[in-house]
Design an enzyme around this catalytic site. Structure first.
Site, PDB file in Angstrom:
ATOM      1  N   PRO A  15       0.921  -1.151   0.058  1.00  0.00           N
ATOM      2  CG  PRO A  15       0.010  -1.117   2.362  1.00  0.00           C
ATOM      3  CD  PRO A  15       0.637  -1.812   1.198  1.00  0.00           C
ATOM      4  CB  ALA A  17       0.540   7.381   1.147  1.00  0.00           C
ATOM      5  CD  GLN A  69      -0.631  -0.801   5.888  1.00  0.00           C
ATOM      6  OE1 GLN A  69      -0.348   0.316   5.330  1.00  0.00           O
ATOM      7  NE2 GLN A  69       0.221  -1.703   5.728  1.00  0.00           N
ATOM      8  CB  CYS A  99       3.414   4.392   8.750  1.00  0.00           C
ATOM      9  SG  CYS A  99       3.829   6.015   8.019  1.00  0.00           S
ATOM     10  CE  LYS A 138       5.822  -3.254   6.188  1.00  0.00           C
ATOM     11  NZ  LYS A 138       5.633  -2.251   5.016  1.00  0.00           N
ATOM     12  N   GLY A 199      11.429  -4.575   2.171  1.00  0.00           N
ATOM     13  CA  GLY A 199      12.738  -3.847   2.485  1.00  0.00           C
ATOM     14  C   GLY A 199      13.696  -3.948   1.169  1.00  0.00           C
ATOM     15  CG  ASP A 200      16.718  -1.633   0.604  1.00  0.00           C
ATOM     16  OD1 ASP A 200      16.058  -0.662   0.351  1.00  0.00           O
ATOM     17  OD2 ASP A 200      18.018  -1.605   1.126  1.00  0.00           O
ATOM     18  NE  ARG A 223      12.011   2.570  -0.856  1.00  0.00           N
ATOM     19  CZ  ARG A 223      13.424   2.268  -0.545  1.00  0.00           C
ATOM     20  NH1 ARG A 223      14.195   3.291  -0.808  1.00  0.00           N
ATOM     21  NH2 ARG A 223      13.890   1.241   0.119  1.00  0.00           N
TER      22      ARG A 223
END
Length: 324
Positions: A15, A17, A69, A99, A138, A199-200, A223
């Site tokens: 998710p 934003a 979420q 977050c 999460k 993560g990454d 990302r």
């Protein structure tokens, strides 16, 4: 109930934003993403029937499997939010305790709950009790260190959740520093529920590294999907066959950019579609020599024709450099 066991490609779209709207999810599904999440939903605004929040929740029958979420810390707003989605067919309700944004943690939400594991567990029990379906949470590895990561994870498990999402950094790290694979692996060893790691995960090699080093059941891409829907196909091929797919051609890149632009226009209307596409143009053109002036220019463009002309210019510039 573990909704991730049936996935052919155990890679979930996070998710995000302001990003994970219906067009973004639909585009990524075209490239092999099976399980998506809506944008993170604030329980307070959902409880108050915010029109903007309901627009963020727009979906379709084809947009499945799909998770929602929640972000919150107030029981009454969480309960009202659960009531609001009773007739929806979300495949899982996830609760955000990860977050790291200051505006979130200052309200005692998101990663701030890692400092109060008892309250986090209490909120999870509330959700499990009042939702007829799978529930997950999460988390991050901790607020400023990961010494209690496994204890927090076990406390969440004991609250009755079906799966745990874990980002391999602490709140204080934000998105900097290195991912702690061993801490995620330790959590996985201690839990008897699905563990979904993040993560990454920016390419297929890093996806495989996450699976290999943690033993996780699935991973999430965040990302790594920005301007790169091909990542889901690339990860799937690498995990199944060990084959590294070639990067998309310029023709394919332009085709997908235009497709995404038109999907945003169809969903938001022309004016808002143009506005939403601008950030995606920046992501699609990352790493291309000579594209920086165009990325700077797009902020000043306000119409459809201007966007299409800029994409055309970008294509011609890339093709010219490829023939040199």
């Amino acid at each position: 109930m573990n909704p991730f066991t049936k996935l052919k490609n155990p890679v979930v779209l996070s998710p995000l934003a302001g990003i994970s709207s219906y067009p973004f999810r639909a585009l990524n599904r075209k490239f092999g993403c099976e399980f998506c999440f809506l944008e993170m939903i604030n329980c307070r605004t959902l409880a108050h029937s915010s029109a903007k929040t309901f627009r963020m929740m727009r979906t379709s029958e084809e947009d499945r499997p799909l998770g929602i979420q929640f972000l919150g810390s107030d029981e009454k707003f969480i309960l009202k939010s659960l009531d609001k989605i009773q007739r929806s067919s979300f495949d899982i309700v996830d609760f955000n305790a990860a977050c790291p944004q200051r505006k979130v943690t200052s309200r005692g939400e998101g990663a701030a709950l890692l400092k109060d594991p008892k309250k986090l567990a209490s909120l999870l029990k509330l959700i499990v009790k009042n939702h007829n379906g799978p529930v997950s949470v999460k988390i991050r590895l901790g607020w400023d260190d990961c010494s209690k990561a496994s204890d927090i994870a076990l406390s969440c498990r004991d609250a009755g959740i079906d799966a745990l999402f874990v980002h391999g950094r602490t709140k204080e790290q934000g998105y900097s520093g290195t991912v702690n694979y061993s801490a995620i692996a330790n959590i996985k060893k201690k839990l008897d529920i699905a563990v979904v790691a993040s993560g990454d995960i920016l390419n297929a090699g890093l996806a495989k590294k996450m699976f290999d080093e943690t033993g996780c059941d699935a991973i999430t891409v965040a990302r790594g999907s920005l301007g790169n829907p091909w990542i889901f196909r690339e990860i799937s091929e690498y995990l199944k066959n060990g084959r590294v797919l070639p990067k998309p051609s310029t023709k394919e890149l332009i085709r997908v950019m235009l497709l995404h632009f038109n999907m945003l226009r169809d969903f938001y209307g022309d004016k808002r579609g143009v506005k939403h596409f601008k950030k995606f143009f920046i992501w699609y053109t990352r790493g291309f020599e000579g594209a920086k002036p165009m990325r700077n220019e797009i902020s000043r463009i306000s119409g459809i024709v201007g966007i299409e002309m800029l994409i055309d210019r970008f294509e011609k510039d890339v093709c010219a450099r490829e023939t040199v």
